[in-house]
Design a protein around this motif. Sequence first.
Motif, mmCIF file in Angstrom:
data_model
loop_
_atom_site.group_PDB
_atom_site.id
_atom_site.type_symbol
_atom_site.label_atom_id
_atom_site.label_comp_id
_atom_site.label_asym_id
_atom_site.label_seq_id
_atom_site.Cartn_x
_atom_site.Cartn_y
_atom_site.Cartn_z
ATOM 1 N N SER A 1 69.364 60.248 29.736
ATOM 2 C CA SER A 1 69.558 61.066 30.935
ATOM 3 C C SER A 1 70.495 60.334 31.882
ATOM 4 C CB SER A 1 68.225 61.359 31.624
ATOM 5 O OG SER A 1 67.654 60.164 32.122
ATOM 6 N N VAL A 2 71.040 61.082 32.846
ATOM 7 C CA VAL A 2 71.964 60.507 33.818
ATOM 8 C C VAL A 2 71.938 61.360 35.082
ATOM 9 C CG1 VAL A 2 74.034 61.797 33.099
ATOM 10 C CG2 VAL A 2 74.280 59.489 34.031
ATOM 11 N N ARG A 3 72.271 60.741 36.209
ATOM 12 C CA ARG A 3 72.412 61.442 37.495
ATOM 13 C C ARG A 3 73.813 61.154 38.021
ATOM 14 N NH1 ARG A 3 66.878 62.106 39.696
ATOM 15 N NH2 ARG A 3 65.516 61.124 38.167
ATOM 16 N N VAL A 4 74.486 62.203 38.464
ATOM 17 C CA VAL A 4 75.856 62.074 38.958
ATOM 18 C C VAL A 4 75.938 62.748 40.324
ATOM 19 C CG1 VAL A 4 78.267 62.684 38.508
ATOM 20 C CG2 VAL A 4 76.780 62.047 36.613
ATOM 21 N N LEU A 5 76.555 62.074 41.285
ATOM 22 C CA LEU A 5 76.761 62.641 42.618
ATOM 23 C C LEU A 5 78.175 63.200 42.738
ATOM 24 C CD1 LEU A 5 75.188 59.955 44.977
ATOM 25 C CD2 LEU A 5 74.187 62.110 44.221
ATOM 26 N N GLN A 6 78.271 64.337 43.415
ATOM 27 C CA GLN A 6 79.576 64.933 43.690
ATOM 28 C C GLN A 6 79.528 65.622 45.042
ATOM 29 O OE1 GLN A 6 79.843 67.304 40.052
ATOM 30 N NE2 GLN A 6 81.458 65.932 39.362
ATOM 31 N N ARG A 7 80.704 65.762 45.646
ATOM 32 C CA ARG A 7 80.818 66.485 46.917
ATOM 33 C C ARG A 7 81.360 67.874 46.613
ATOM 34 N NH1 ARG A 7 81.274 64.269 51.675
ATOM 35 N NH2 ARG A 7 82.206 62.354 50.916
ATOM 36 N N ILE A 8 80.817 68.888 47.267
ATOM 37 C CA ILE A 8 81.322 70.244 47.105
ATOM 38 C C ILE A 8 82.620 70.356 47.890
ATOM 39 C CG2 ILE A 8 80.871 72.696 47.463
ATOM 40 C CD1 ILE A 8 77.875 71.998 47.290
ATOM 41 N N GLU A 9 83.682 70.654 47.179
ATOM 42 C CA GLU A 9 85.015 70.770 47.777
ATOM 43 C C GLU A 9 85.353 72.241 48.015
ATOM 44 O OE1 GLU A 9 86.561 68.197 48.801
ATOM 45 O OE2 GLU A 9 85.502 66.612 47.735
ATOM 46 N N LEU A 10 86.418 72.500 48.753
ATOM 47 C CA LEU A 10 86.847 73.861 49.051
ATOM 48 C C LEU A 10 87.053 74.664 47.769
ATOM 49 C CD1 LEU A 10 87.749 76.045 51.034
ATOM 50 C CD2 LEU A 10 90.052 75.073 50.910
ATOM 51 N N CYS A 11 87.631 74.053 46.747
ATOM 52 C CA CYS A 11 87.897 74.778 45.496
ATOM 53 C C CYS A 11 86.618 75.150 44.755
ATOM 54 C CB CYS A 11 88.821 73.966 44.597
ATOM 55 S SG CYS A 11 88.122 72.398 44.065
ATOM 56 N N GLU B 1 78.721 69.425 51.192
ATOM 57 C CA GLU B 1 77.415 68.872 50.831
ATOM 58 C C GLU B 1 77.569 67.964 49.610
ATOM 59 O OE1 GLU B 1 73.526 71.161 51.545
ATOM 60 O OE2 GLU B 1 74.957 72.707 50.929
ATOM 61 N N ILE B 2 76.693 66.980 49.533
ATOM 62 C CA ILE B 2 76.640 66.083 48.377
ATOM 63 C C ILE B 2 75.552 66.615 47.451
ATOM 64 C CG2 ILE B 2 76.225 63.732 47.570
ATOM 65 C CD1 ILE B 2 78.704 64.048 49.387
ATOM 66 N N VAL B 3 75.898 66.789 46.181
ATOM 67 C CA VAL B 3 74.922 67.269 45.208
ATOM 68 C C VAL B 3 74.701 66.207 44.139
ATOM 69 C CG1 VAL B 3 75.431 69.713 45.568
ATOM 70 C CG2 VAL B 3 76.658 68.452 43.802
ATOM 71 N N GLN B 4 73.501 66.192 43.617
ATOM 72 C CA GLN B 4 73.183 65.320 42.498
ATOM 73 C C GLN B 4 72.887 66.201 41.287
ATOM 74 O OE1 GLN B 4 70.380 61.685 42.278
ATOM 75 N NE2 GLN B 4 69.110 63.444 41.745
ATOM 76 N N THR B 5 73.648 65.985 40.223
ATOM 77 C CA THR B 5 73.399 66.692 38.970
ATOM 78 C C THR B 5 72.680 65.737 38.041
ATOM 79 O OG1 THR B 5 75.417 67.994 39.261
ATOM 80 C CG2 THR B 5 74.455 67.934 37.044
ATOM 81 N N SER C 1 68.388 73.169 43.789
ATOM 82 C CA SER C 1 69.308 74.265 44.052
ATOM 83 C C SER C 1 69.594 75.069 42.793
ATOM 84 C CB SER C 1 70.617 73.730 44.626
ATOM 85 O OG SER C 1 70.374 73.052 45.829
ATOM 86 N N VAL C 2 69.719 74.383 41.670
ATOM 87 C CA VAL C 2 69.993 75.037 40.392
ATOM 88 C C VAL C 2 69.204 74.304 39.313
ATOM 89 C CG1 VAL C 2 71.769 75.748 38.740
ATOM 90 C CG2 VAL C 2 72.371 75.505 41.149
ATOM 91 N N GLU C 3 68.637 75.053 38.378
ATOM 92 C CA GLU C 3 67.969 74.478 37.217
ATOM 93 C C GLU C 3 68.430 75.252 35.995
ATOM 94 O OE1 GLU C 3 63.727 73.182 39.158
ATOM 95 O OE2 GLU C 3 64.000 75.269 38.539
ATOM 96 N N GLY C 4 68.598 74.562 34.861
ATOM 97 C CA GLY C 4 69.034 75.291 33.684
ATOM 98 C C GLY C 4 69.058 74.441 32.437
ATOM 99 N N GLU C 5 69.675 75.017 31.406
ATOM 100 C CA GLU C 5 69.826 74.301 30.144
ATOM 101 C C GLU C 5 71.164 74.650 29.519
ATOM 102 O OE1 GLU C 5 67.688 76.486 26.504
ATOM 103 O OE2 GLU C 5 66.290 75.862 28.069
ATOM 104 N N LEU C 6 71.631 73.729 28.693
ATOM 105 C CA LEU C 6 72.899 73.867 27.993
ATOM 106 C C LEU C 6 72.681 73.422 26.556
ATOM 107 C CD1 LEU C 6 76.049 74.168 27.863
ATOM 108 C CD2 LEU C 6 76.154 71.759 28.569
ATOM 109 N N THR C 7 73.101 74.245 25.598
ATOM 110 C CA THR C 7 73.041 73.886 24.190
ATOM 111 C C THR C 7 74.453 73.798 23.644
ATOM 112 O OG1 THR C 7 70.926 75.029 23.948
ATOM 113 C CG2 THR C 7 72.125 74.505 21.917
ATOM 114 N N VAL C 8 74.728 72.690 22.958
ATOM 115 C CA VAL C 8 76.038 72.449 22.357
ATOM 116 C C VAL C 8 75.851 72.215 20.863
ATOM 117 C CG1 VAL C 8 76.970 71.470 24.496
ATOM 118 C CG2 VAL C 8 75.972 69.951 22.778
#
Length: 168
Positions: free
Chosen positions: A7-17, A70-74, A99-106
């Motif tokens: 597992s991993v946690r990554v921080l990002q800032r929400i930008e205008l785009c 806002e700063i988000v942690q994924t 804020s968001v919960e989900g799953e991804l299958t690859v």
Amino acid sequence: MSPEPASVRVLQRIELCDTDVTGHYHHSTVIRWVESAEQTLLHRIGLDHLPVMPRVNYTAGYRRRLWRHEIVQTRLRVEAVGRTSLRYLFDVTTGGDPSVEGELTVVKVDTETGATRPFDEQERKLLLESGEQEGDFLGRGPAGPAGRDPNTTPLARPSGDHWGIGYG
């Protein structure tokens, strides 16, 4: 104690785009955050040599709006490894609130033929037993007004209009 899945946690800032006309993040932004966390996770556990794996299932439940600056942690966690598929669980939070919960299958595929390829035992072990990895975090820059670090402190939410739609 049994090993934990990677597992991993990554921080990002929400930008205008990342926002839409209402001023909050656009739903499509979440998959970019999840894919960024996936690349960080695979790199940290030594599997960044794997080809980009096609996405075959993506679901997301949106719990609250997120706003520009806002700063988000994924957080991304391996949930299951099948013969050729890998399922992740993810959540996006800000200030500890979901804020968001989900799953991804690859699915792992051969880059030349497009045929599915099984995960080997070493890949499976790394995915299922590597535990929490160091994430990619926003860098610390010089402190701004009142000692606030502009790289890690969200800006104030825009006041918006009487419908609650923010500007800025």
